[in-house]
Design an enzyme around this catalytic site. Sequence first.
Site, PDB file in Angstrom:
ATOM      1  N   SER A  53       0.600 -21.047 -35.762  1.00 16.78           N
ATOM      2  CA  SER A  53       0.723 -20.969 -34.314  1.00 16.78           C
ATOM      3  C   SER A  53      -0.284 -21.830 -33.568  1.00 16.78           C
ATOM      4  CB  SER A  53       0.627 -19.512 -33.845  1.00 16.78           C
ATOM      5  OG  SER A  53      -0.555 -18.917 -34.318  1.00 16.78           O
TER       6      SER A  53
ATOM      7  N   HIS B   7      -5.666 -20.300 -31.092  1.00 16.84           N
ATOM      8  CA  HIS B   7      -4.658 -20.744 -30.137  1.00 16.84           C
ATOM      9  C   HIS B   7      -5.238 -21.751 -29.142  1.00 16.84           C
ATOM     10  CE1 HIS B   7      -2.401 -16.715 -30.922  1.00 16.84           C
ATOM     11  NE2 HIS B   7      -2.146 -17.622 -31.844  1.00 16.84           N
TER      12      HIS B   7
END
Length: 324
Positions: free
Chosen positions: A145, A196
């Site tokens: 991610s 992230h």
Amino acid sequence: MRRNRQRGSHLGLLLLASQLLQVGLDNIPPVTLAVLGLNTYLYLFPAAPLMQACVSVQQAYWFKDWRRLLLSPLHHADDWHLYFNMVSFLWKGMRLERRLGGAWFVYLLAVFSLLTGLVYLVLEALLTELTQDPSYSMTCAVGFSGVLFALKVLNNHYHPGGVTYVMGLPVSNRYASWAELVLIHITSPGTSFIGHLAGILVGLLYTAGPLKAIMKKCAEFVTANGYNSQPGAYYSSTGSSGYSGIHGGYSGNHQSAPYYTTAPTASYTGGLTEEEQIEAAIRNSLNDRGQSNQTSAPPPYGFNLSEEATAEEIRQRRLRRFDS
């Protein structure tokens, strides 16, 4: 990531297979499909145990285990982690590979994967120094991610002005990555905010920083030295005529799955793709193929140089590729 992988009934794998079949394997560009297959394969047959694949300052920098930079993006905590990441990548990959071409997309994924891990290490090391808390250097992260956040920045750069639904909230594409970063961190405390954030920063380095120019220079150097002499080895950009199954104004719930750390209470966030979005993607993909055949558009995965092309023509074509 979670400390123990929860395999269970492989429901996430079954849903991923169902998603791919609904979209149609023929409608998924080859690089995107290959990356999906690689991540799934390494989930079923990991190259290393999860605790030996995750990346942290302690393991990668202190203990010099740099291979973790390569392993961590391709391994997932469990099948739901894999599912949400791969569904998110499916839609981003279909758009970006159609636009950039297969060769450049492979190049992009390799650079983003490596840089996301490096930026993650730098940020965690800075936090360790600023807070004098060594736990930041020991936090180990795993998952795709971080790369997905970088791709999201790039995708939103190519499709500005639209609206994306992040966990049910309408957010301008311009700020979607930042909104998703905050919301995932709030709703899933066990996820890696830094992982992230590293992906977003890498995406910004490409869209607003020097990364794209550096990558082009490296590609030019390789080509100039004769390492890429095969026709079609370069990427081609189809510009605005690329894949249009999901427009800039598209509304969907395709947030990235969390980039997991060693927090034991990590939870998952995300949503299933709606049937209408899948059907629209298939119809638009098929329409794009039909239009491409009618207009004799260049192949989306590279240029084919004719044998009669002069040196000047070759130089001009290379310039067009990098300027597109």
